[in-house]
Design a protein around this motif. Structure first.
Motif, PDB file in Angstrom:
ATOM      1  N   ASP A 135       0.686  -1.075   0.097  1.00 44.07           N
ATOM      2  CA  ASP A 135       0.412  -0.013   0.052  1.00 44.07           C
ATOM      3  C   ASP A 135       1.240   1.769   0.304  1.00 44.07           C
ATOM      4  O   ASP A 135       1.856   1.753   0.897  1.00 44.07           O
ATOM      5  CB  ASP A 135      -1.084   0.046   1.060  1.00 44.07           C
ATOM      6  N   ALA A 136       0.696   2.523  -0.472  1.00 38.60           N
ATOM      7  CA  ALA A 136       1.655   2.959  -1.264  1.00 38.60           C
ATOM      8  C   ALA A 136       1.525   4.247   0.390  1.00 38.60           C
ATOM      9  O   ALA A 136       2.158   4.784   0.552  1.00 38.60           O
ATOM     10  CB  ALA A 136       1.561   3.959  -2.206  1.00 38.60           C
TER      11      ALA A 136
ATOM     12  N   SER B 260      13.613   1.669  -2.756  1.00 43.44           N
ATOM     13  CA  SER B 260      12.411   2.675  -3.328  1.00 43.44           C
ATOM     14  C   SER B 260      12.500   2.792  -4.499  1.00 43.44           C
ATOM     15  O   SER B 260      13.564   3.286  -5.238  1.00 43.44           O
ATOM     16  CB  SER B 260      11.705   3.105  -2.318  1.00 43.44           C
TER      17      SER B 260
END
Length: 260
Positions: free
Chosen positions: A75-76, A140
């Motif tokens: 989930d960003a 990331s």
């Protein structure tokens, strides 16, 4: 000892962080303290921020045994809410320019902390490592994008795919740091650069930092961005800072800029 501390001297905000007995690992308490210190710097009479790890290390990054699962959530929103990501955004979005005073270990997430700063000076004994490939992790996209913009795609891939450690001289060669200083120069050299930035017109420096942040995103500059850029340029052109800069130039003296 507090996880981070701040002092402001001659319009330079000096922020020190971490626990040197733990190599200044980036645990949640340190990251939250950094966020608070950055807010204090903006509220203070400062024109530039210097970030330094305590003792003889910048930071070893995260404790490998305690890497937060939230940073690897699917989930960003969960990832973005973590203090590490918030801290990286806060440094990039800070109105004031930032200088990373790097010495000792600069590994993993601590390397992203360093490259989130605007300028970087390294002690000659500093070691840099981008370690996710050696840990079995995918870093990331935001951190990898910073690395690629700074070093270029080829050098970014080399560090990302090998996880190798490089010294300060190699870091300077590939553009990771702006200069390398020895023991005799390090403290004074960091202070001299901070003073040089602080002596410039704050509205001009802050405006150019914001514009560089816009154009370095790699996206097409939007109409809203152009309007914001034009406003920044107009505000500087009509400011007391430009009037002082023009007078100082005509009078062949160093300018004395007021305010922040």
């Amino acid at each position: 000892m507090q996880p981070a501390s701040i002092r402001v001297e001659q319009q330079v905000a000096w922020i020190e962080f971490g626990d040197p007995t733990q190599r200044n690992v980036l645990d949640e308490s340190v990251l939250l303290a950094l966020l608070a210190a950055l807010q204090q710097a903006e509220a203070a009479d400062a024109r530039v921020v210097v970030l330094a790890g305590r003792g003889d290390a910048w930071s070893a990054g995260y404790d490998v045994a305690r890497i937060p699962a939230e940073l690897f959530d699917t989930d960003a929103a969960v990832v973005a809410a973590h203090p590490f990501e918030r801290c990286m955004r806060a440094i990039a979005d800070l109105r004031l320019p930032t200088i990373a005073a790097l010495r000792g270990a600069v590994f993993g997430g601590a390397l992203e902390l360093a490259i989130s700063c605007d300028l970087r000076l390294a002690h000659s004994a500093t070691q840099f490592g981008f370690t996710p490939a050696r840990l079995g992790l995918v870093y990331s996209h935001t951190g990898l994008a910073k690395l690629s913009r700074l070093l270029g795609p080829g050098q970014a891939r080399l560090l990302a795919f090998t996880g190798r450690t490089i010294g300060a001289a190699e870091a300077a060669r590939v553009g990771l740091v702006h200069d390398v200083l020895d023991d005799a120069q390090f403290t004074s050299g960091v202070g001299a650069l901070a003073s040089e930035v602080a002596a410039c017109a704050p509205l001009a420096v802050q405006g150019m930092k914001r514009i560089l942040g816009i154009v370095e995103r790699g996206n097409v500059v939007s109409a809203d961005d152009v309007r914001a850029i034009l406003r920044l340029r107009h505000d500087a052109f009509t400011s007391a800072g430009f009037s002082e800069g023009r007078r100082a130039f005509a009078e062949k003296r160093a300018p004395r800029f007021e305010g922040r």
